[in-house]
Write an enzyme that holds these catalytic residues in place. Structure first.
Site, mmCIF file in Angstrom:
data_model
loop_
_atom_site.group_PDB
_atom_site.id
_atom_site.type_symbol
_atom_site.label_atom_id
_atom_site.label_comp_id
_atom_site.label_asym_id
_atom_site.label_seq_id
_atom_site.Cartn_x
_atom_site.Cartn_y
_atom_site.Cartn_z
ATOM 1 C CG ASP A 146 -0.793 36.126 -10.667
ATOM 2 O OD1 ASP A 146 -0.924 34.837 -10.722
ATOM 3 O OD2 ASP A 146 -1.200 36.469 -9.507
ATOM 4 C CE LYS A 153 -0.406 28.498 -5.569
ATOM 5 N NZ LYS A 153 -1.585 28.842 -6.576
ATOM 6 C CE LYS A 187 3.579 34.537 -5.049
ATOM 7 N NZ LYS A 187 2.973 34.402 -6.472
ATOM 8 C CD GLU A 228 2.165 37.764 -8.317
ATOM 9 O OE1 GLU A 228 2.384 36.546 -8.133
ATOM 10 O OE2 GLU A 228 1.598 38.557 -7.454
ATOM 11 N NE ARG A 248 -3.149 0.865 -0.668
ATOM 12 C CZ ARG A 248 -3.533 0.957 -1.846
ATOM 13 N NH1 ARG A 248 -3.120 1.854 -2.693
ATOM 14 N NH2 ARG A 248 -4.012 -0.020 -2.688
#
Length: 272
Positions: free
Chosen positions: A213, A131, A163, A192, A96
């Site tokens: 973005d 992510k 960012k 960004e 598993r």
């Protein structure tokens, strides 16, 4: 490479086995042998065979694992990816966890391949992000490579990426870039942007990539044209330029990217 993932394999096995596989230990005699196969249940891209092998051998070093496919290979449903033989108890205890690794990695590789195929011929490349599933980042990024994609930064330490929150906290895009320049290491710098005004502010020799973005394809196309115009007037004179780059800074797109929209974004001329 494999040795670096051994602690992850050990943790995953401890999570599943704990104090022992009570069912197998108490129902399967230790001298019973078995053979098993890992089989694809649907068409997809293979990834994770070496991690699966490590998982089986960590449970029982005497188990024999033979890959019958290769990572990165696209296979049809019903194709055997690997064979395992040896102790039935060892196989059942490890299976598993080994399959969990492979299912996750094959899924990432297969979906990546669909995106790569969707933009074929445009000159753009598919990137991953940060992510990722905590603890599985390097495996998932490896799976992206198996699917034909490319890795973005691996983590917070290997690329500067300014960012929106950095811009706010630094009190401006220019201020953020200039603060980085004071102590800059030999790393790429990406910025960004969410508007043409920000884009124009980010067009400076220190910047290696512009991330457009959450904009529609037509806005991305205008951004690419603006970067190309700037690039023609400001050819770079530093070694950070990627061989084969169409422009510098390069243009990356994120936000709203799905299998239905990715082709339209790639056709804007964006690089990533």
């Amino acid at each position: 490479m494999l040795e670096s993932f051994l602690p992850l394999v050990k943790f995953a096995l401890s999570e599943d086995i704990g104090t022992g596989d009570v069912t197998t230990l108490n129902s399967v005699p230790p001298n019973v042998g078995a053979r098993a196969a890992i089989v694809a249940k649907e068409r997809g891209v293979v990834s994770g065979l070496e991690i699966a092998m490590m998982t089986f051998r960590e449970v029982d070093p005497s188990l024999k694992f033979r890959a019958t496919a290769k990572d990165g290979q696209q296979v049809d449903a019903g194709v055997a990816l690997a064979q395992v033989s040896g102790s039935a108890a060892g196989i059942m205890t490890a299976e598993r966890t080994a399959l969990n690794f492979m299912m996750r990695m094959c899924g990432v590789a297969t979906l990546t391949r669909r995106y790569v195929e969707a933009i074929a011929g445009t000159g753009a490349k598919v990137l991953d992000t940060r992510k990722t599933t905590p603890g599985l980042r390097f495996l998932e990024k490896y799976a992206v490579k198996c699917g034909g994609g490319e890795n973005h930064r691996l983590a917070l330490w290997d690329m500067y990426l300014v960012k929106d929150n950095h811009i706010r906290a630094a009190r401006g895009l220019t201020a953020a870039i200039e603060r980085i320049q004071r102590t800059r290491r030999d790393l790429l710098l990406e910025v960004e942007v969410e508007s043409m005004e920000q884009l124009n502010e980010a067009l400076r020799p220190e910047v290696d990539r512009i991330l457009v973005d959450n904009q529609p394809p037509e806005a991305v196309r205008r951004a690419v044209e603006a970067v190309d115009a700037w690039f023609r007037k400001h050819p770079p004179d530093h070694p950070r330029v990627r061989p084969g780059a169409r422009r510098w800074p390069e243009v990356e797109v994120s936000g709203g990217i799905t299998l239905d929209t990715v082709r339209a974004y790639a056709e804007t001329g964006a690089d990533w």
